[in-house]
Design an enzyme around this catalytic site. Structure first.
Site, PDB file in Angstrom:
ATOM      1  CB  VAL A  59      45.739  11.069  53.567  1.00  0.00           C
ATOM      2  CG1 VAL A  59      47.185  10.449  54.989  1.00  0.00           C
ATOM      3  CG2 VAL A  59      45.153  10.379  53.177  1.00  0.00           C
ATOM      4  CB  CYS A  60      50.115  15.322  52.889  1.00  0.00           C
ATOM      5  SG  CYS A  60      50.565  13.785  52.600  1.00  0.00           S
ATOM      6  CB  THR A  61      45.839  18.622  54.108  1.00  0.00           C
ATOM      7  OG1 THR A  61      46.275  18.115  53.094  1.00  0.00           O
ATOM      8  CG2 THR A  61      45.758  19.820  54.932  1.00  0.00           C
ATOM      9  CG  LEU A  99      52.286  18.364  57.216  1.00  0.00           C
ATOM     10  CD1 LEU A  99      53.552  18.792  57.889  1.00  0.00           C
ATOM     11  CD2 LEU A  99      51.959  17.042  56.650  1.00  0.00           C
TER      12      LEU A  99
END
Ligand code: BEZ
Length: 225
Positions: free
Chosen positions: A50-52, A55
């Site tokens: 999810v973070c990828t 960002l």
């Protein structure tokens, strides 16, 4: 544990200042913000799915934030070296060019200062073995006042366009005596601030209309937004 005597982070308080290592070198936070606005956000962990996606989305919207004099900066409890490697993946996957700094806060000092930790992690740091920070977003104005706080759980990716929308609302509200309604986007009618009398509104917003005495809409000419 966070120092419980520390002043709470609330809308309207001054953003805590700090020194940090980032992917763009060391910074002193308030000096780095300078006369700009700032979007300061945390993510739980480098090299996670999810973070990828998040960002990458923030990187793609960076030109829009820059147009509004907003600097972006990320943070997680990983090292700067880890961020550097992960940025290559983000750029490859999202076809973007992430150029804003990401803070390495391995010790979570800044995360604690900004309360970017969830309840479980406050009491479960060691056994978990993973230094998660939650998905926090702070919008900070050039006076270093906190103007927006969002907290999302690790399982839910944010909406980068929503952060931009709030910046638009805040900056428009700072320039004019208006507020913005649900789902407002620039170009749509705004609400005349309750502190503006109808007499004043006639001068400030010649085309305002009264729906109820407490709900008055007005267009804002494009050059005023
Ligand atoms: C993610 O970015 O996919 C993620 C990170 C930490 C916990 C859960 C999800």
């Amino acid at each position: 544990m966070a120092d419980e005597r520390q002043n709470p982070i609330r809308l309207g308080t001054t953003a805590p200042n700090f020194e940090a290592e980032t992917t763009q070198g060391p910074i002193k936070f308030h000096d780095w913000i300078g006369d700009s606005w700032c979007v300061f956000f945390s993510h739980p962990e480098d090299y996670t799915p999810v973070c990828t996606t998040e960002l990458g989305a923030f990187a793609k919207l960076q030109p829009e934030f820059t147009k509004r004099n907003v600097k972006m900066i990320g943070l997680s409890a990983n090292t700067v070296d880890s961020h550097d490697g992960w940025i290559k993946d983000i750029n490859e996957i999202s076809q973007c060019n992430l150029t804003f700094p990401i803070i390495g806060d391995k010790e979570r000092k800044i995360a604690y200062a900004y309360d970017m930790i969830d309840h479980q992690d406050m009491s479960n740091v060691d056994s978990k073995g993973i230094a998660f920070t939650i998905r926090s977003v702070f919008v900070i104005d050039p006076k270093k006042t906190i103007r927006l706080i969002m907290s999302y759980p690790a399982s839910t990716g944010r909406n980068a366009a929503e952060v931009l929308r709030v910046v638009d609302s805040l900056q428009t509200g700072d320039k004019h005596r208006i507020t913005t309604p649900i789902n407002w986007i620039p170009g749509e009618d705004v609400i005349v601030h309750p502190g503006v009398s109808n007499e004043e509104a006639k001068t400030l917003f010649p085309d305002f209309r009264i729906v109820k005495p407490y709900l008055r809409f007005t267009p804002l000419p494009a050059d005023k937004i």
